[in-house]
Design a protein around this motif. Structure first.
Motif, PDB file in Angstrom:
ATOM      1  N   ALA A 163     -13.454   8.299  -6.435  1.00  0.00           N
ATOM      2  CA  ALA A 163     -12.252   8.487  -7.248  1.00  0.00           C
ATOM      3  C   ALA A 163     -11.020   8.682  -6.367  1.00  0.00           C
ATOM      4  N   HIS A 164     -11.193   9.381  -5.265  1.00  0.00           N
ATOM      5  CA  HIS A 164     -10.065   9.633  -4.362  1.00  0.00           C
ATOM      6  C   HIS A 164      -9.493   8.332  -3.806  1.00  0.00           C
ATOM      7  N   ILE A 165     -10.358   7.422  -3.437  1.00  0.00           N
ATOM      8  CA  ILE A 165      -9.907   6.168  -2.839  1.00  0.00           C
ATOM      9  C   ILE A 165      -9.151   5.311  -3.849  1.00  0.00           C
ATOM     10  N   PHE A 166      -9.662   5.276  -5.083  1.00  0.00           N
ATOM     11  CA  PHE A 166      -9.094   4.351  -6.067  1.00  0.00           C
ATOM     12  C   PHE A 166      -7.988   4.947  -6.927  1.00  0.00           C
ATOM     13  N   SER A 167      -7.846   6.261  -6.943  1.00  0.00           N
ATOM     14  CA  SER A 167      -6.966   6.905  -7.918  1.00  0.00           C
ATOM     15  C   SER A 167      -5.533   6.383  -7.895  1.00  0.00           C
ATOM     16  N   GLU A 168      -5.003   6.091  -6.706  1.00  0.00           N
ATOM     17  CA  GLU A 168      -3.601   5.681  -6.613  1.00  0.00           C
ATOM     18  C   GLU A 168      -3.410   4.167  -6.540  1.00  0.00           C
ATOM     19  N   LEU A 169      -4.493   3.423  -6.450  1.00  0.00           N
ATOM     20  CA  LEU A 169      -4.369   1.973  -6.328  1.00  0.00           C
ATOM     21  C   LEU A 169      -3.811   1.323  -7.593  1.00  0.00           C
ATOM     22  N   TYR A 170      -4.004   1.997  -8.732  1.00  0.00           N
ATOM     23  CA  TYR A 170      -3.612   1.377  -9.995  1.00  0.00           C
ATOM     24  C   TYR A 170      -2.144   1.610 -10.359  1.00  0.00           C
ATOM     25  N   SER A 171      -1.443   2.410  -9.577  1.00  0.00           N
ATOM     26  CA  SER A 171      -0.041   2.685  -9.911  1.00  0.00           C
ATOM     27  C   SER A 171       0.819   2.773  -8.650  1.00  0.00           C
ATOM     28  N   VAL A 172       0.694   1.769  -7.804  1.00  0.00           N
ATOM     29  CA  VAL A 172       1.455   1.746  -6.552  1.00  0.00           C
ATOM     30  C   VAL A 172       2.836   1.139  -6.797  1.00  0.00           C
ATOM     31  N   PRO A 173       3.918   1.794  -6.338  1.00  0.00           N
ATOM     32  CA  PRO A 173       5.259   1.192  -6.477  1.00  0.00           C
ATOM     33  C   PRO A 173       5.289  -0.188  -5.832  1.00  0.00           C
ATOM     34  N   GLU A 174       5.943  -1.132  -6.481  1.00  0.00           N
ATOM     35  CA  GLU A 174       5.916  -2.519  -6.030  1.00  0.00           C
ATOM     36  C   GLU A 174       6.434  -2.701  -4.610  1.00  0.00           C
ATOM     37  N   LYS A 175       7.422  -1.913  -4.217  1.00  0.00           N
ATOM     38  CA  LYS A 175       8.030  -2.106  -2.900  1.00  0.00           C
ATOM     39  C   LYS A 175       7.103  -1.748  -1.744  1.00  0.00           C
ATOM     40  N   ILE A 176       6.022  -0.981  -2.006  1.00  0.00           N
ATOM     41  CA  ILE A 176       5.095  -0.636  -0.929  1.00  0.00           C
ATOM     42  C   ILE A 176       3.689  -1.187  -1.181  1.00  0.00           C
ATOM     43  N   GLN A 177       3.524  -2.020  -2.214  1.00  0.00           N
ATOM     44  CA  GLN A 177       2.194  -2.505  -2.579  1.00  0.00           C
ATOM     45  C   GLN A 177       1.484  -3.206  -1.432  1.00  0.00           C
ATOM     46  N   LYS A 178       2.163  -4.113  -0.775  1.00  0.00           N
ATOM     47  CA  LYS A 178       1.525  -4.946   0.245  1.00  0.00           C
ATOM     48  C   LYS A 178       0.892  -4.101   1.346  1.00  0.00           C
ATOM     49  N   GLY A 179       1.648  -3.159   1.879  1.00  0.00           N
ATOM     50  CA  GLY A 179       1.125  -2.312   2.936  1.00  0.00           C
ATOM     51  C   GLY A 179       0.114  -1.310   2.431  1.00  0.00           C
ATOM     52  N   TYR A 180       0.352  -0.766   1.237  1.00  0.00           N
ATOM     53  CA  TYR A 180      -0.542   0.249   0.692  1.00  0.00           C
ATOM     54  C   TYR A 180      -1.921  -0.316   0.391  1.00  0.00           C
ATOM     55  N   PHE A 181      -1.952  -1.534  -0.164  1.00  0.00           N
ATOM     56  CA  PHE A 181      -3.242  -2.159  -0.445  1.00  0.00           C
ATOM     57  C   PHE A 181      -4.049  -2.337   0.836  1.00  0.00           C
ATOM     58  N   LYS A 182      -3.380  -2.694   1.922  1.00  0.00           N
ATOM     59  CA  LYS A 182      -4.090  -2.863   3.193  1.00  0.00           C
ATOM     60  C   LYS A 182      -4.705  -1.545   3.655  1.00  0.00           C
ATOM     61  N   VAL A 183      -3.933  -0.482   3.558  1.00  0.00           N
ATOM     62  CA  VAL A 183      -4.436   0.828   3.980  1.00  0.00           C
ATOM     63  C   VAL A 183      -5.637   1.248   3.142  1.00  0.00           C
ATOM     64  N   LYS A 184      -5.556   1.060   1.830  1.00  0.00           N
ATOM     65  CA  LYS A 184      -6.641   1.509   0.949  1.00  0.00           C
ATOM     66  C   LYS A 184      -7.892   0.664   1.109  1.00  0.00           C
ATOM     67  N   VAL A 185      -7.741  -0.637   1.337  1.00  0.00           N
ATOM     68  CA  VAL A 185      -8.910  -1.485   1.573  1.00  0.00           C
ATOM     69  C   VAL A 185      -9.617  -1.064   2.863  1.00  0.00           C
ATOM     70  N   LEU A 186      -8.845  -0.774   3.892  1.00  0.00           N
ATOM     71  CA  LEU A 186      -9.434  -0.291   5.139  1.00  0.00           C
ATOM     72  C   LEU A 186     -10.151   1.036   4.917  1.00  0.00           C
ATOM     73  N   GLU A 187      -9.539   1.910   4.132  1.00  0.00           N
ATOM     74  CA  GLU A 187     -10.167   3.201   3.832  1.00  0.00           C
ATOM     75  C   GLU A 187     -11.476   3.008   3.077  1.00  0.00           C
ATOM     76  N   LEU A 188     -11.478   2.106   2.099  1.00  0.00           N
ATOM     77  CA  LEU A 188     -12.692   1.837   1.326  1.00  0.00           C
ATOM     78  C   LEU A 188     -13.798   1.286   2.212  1.00  0.00           C
ATOM     79  N   PHE A 189     -13.468   0.328   3.057  1.00  0.00           N
ATOM     80  CA  PHE A 189     -14.475  -0.253   3.953  1.00  0.00           C
ATOM     81  C   PHE A 189     -15.050   0.808   4.892  1.00  0.00           C
TER      82      PHE A 189
END
Length: 324
Positions: A165-191
């Motif tokens: 839940a911690h990893i995914f909780s913020e992925l669904y409501s990321v501000p558009e201006k930081i989406q690209k970088g944030y998605f990369k960080v969270k995917v790395l965290e998940l892996f």
């Protein structure tokens, strides 16, 4: 009239894959008995993130996956059922699975007619061999993850747990201006998280059920769908399908993830919600279609499922409806 298997909508996964950027917006999916959308983001080469919003019963998807492709699926809300290698599995809210991407016609069913979630598609031929090229201390190989989770039949499923839940909780409501970088960080965290989990524990097991179990549950759900205007008891269902009440409860709980009474309430309210949006019927008229003798009782039941009253739901914008 409910659609037969052959009539269900078929969606091409290849078409979805070509729509890579956030600028492509919501891509409609033609679901049977409803509607759905998917939004796609290319996070890394060979690694794509897809967000799904489904308000329908099911769809077929044509896929042409290579042997070196796998996916990570997370259910945020609702429930999704899928058949892989002649075994069925379901994900409820908070659940996560890692499984190989299969070629051919994939059938996805949404027992609650409601699903919000995401899928991360990893193509090992295109993805970096080791992700330490992005962060020096993240020494994770996507190929090792596939070998860990996808080397045997079935799907490893982790039921809802705080670490996931911690990893995914913020992925669904990321501000558009930081989406690209944030998605990369969270995917790395998940892996990194997946590379460390012990799949021999109770939290990670192969959770599949037989076609016969699924068949009984689906027949029950179809019957309930066709009789939403009346009160149906478990005793009546047991008599109708010539099985015990225990089997009725167990099969619905296994496939739908909720009790029979909860499933009936959710089914009625989700269907009523579509009726409120798509027709000019009054709340009282809609409530009578589902066996309620007054609007007040219907409004209370509706709010328990949908989070808002029928009148408030009718006034929601299209963007607000997507998040419902």
């Amino acid at each position: 009239m409910r659609k037969t298997t052959e009539e269900r909508t078929c969606v091409s996964s290849n078409d979805i894959c070509r729509m890579k950027s956030a600028e492509s917006g919501l891509i409609p999916l033609e679901c049977s008995d409803g509607e759905g959308w998917v939004r796609c983001y290319q996070v890394f080469p060979g690694i794509q993130l897809r967000f799904y919003d489904i308000h329908g019963e099911s769809y077929w998807m044509d896929t042409q996956a290579g042997e070196e492709e796998f996916e990570i699926i997370h259910c945020r809300e609702g429930r999704v059922e899928e058949c892989r290698r002649e075994h069925f599995y379901c994900l409820s809210a908070g659940d996560l699975t890692v499984c190989p991407t299969e070629s051919g016609r994939i059938y996805r069913h949404f027992p609650l007619r409601h699903y919000h979630g995401m899928t991360i598609i990893v193509n090992l031929r295109q993805a970096p061999r080791c992700l330490s090229c992005f962060l020096e201390d993240v020494n994770v190989e996507p190929g090792a993850l596939r070998e860990k989770f996808c080397s045997s039949p079935g799907a490893f499923v982790a039921r809802s747990q705080p670490a996931v839940a911690h990893i995914f909780s913020e992925l669904y409501s990321v501000p558009e201006k930081i989406q690209k970088g944030y998605f990369k960080v969270k995917v790395l965290e998940l892996f990194l998280f997946l590379s460390c989990v012990d799949i021999s524990t109770d939290e990670w097991v192969k959770r599949n059920y037989s076609p016969s179990q699924r068949q009984l549950a689906m027949e029950i759900c179809d019957y309930l769908n066709d009789h939403m205007d009346r009160r149906v008891t478990i005793e009546q269902l047991a008599g109708r399908f010539h099985v015990s009440e225990t089997q009725i409860k167990a099969s619905v709980k296994s496939v739908c993830g909720v009790s029979v009474s909860s499933y009936i309430r959710m089914l009625k309210m989700k269907t009523a919600a579509r009726m409120l949006r798509d027709t000019d019927l009054t709340v009282l008229q809609v409530s009578s279609r589902f066996g309620y003798d007054n609007a007040s009782k219907f409004s209370s039941a509706f709010k328990k499922v949908m989070g808002v009253t029928p009148k408030e739901y009718r006034n929601l914008s299209d963007e607000e409806l997507i998040s419902q």
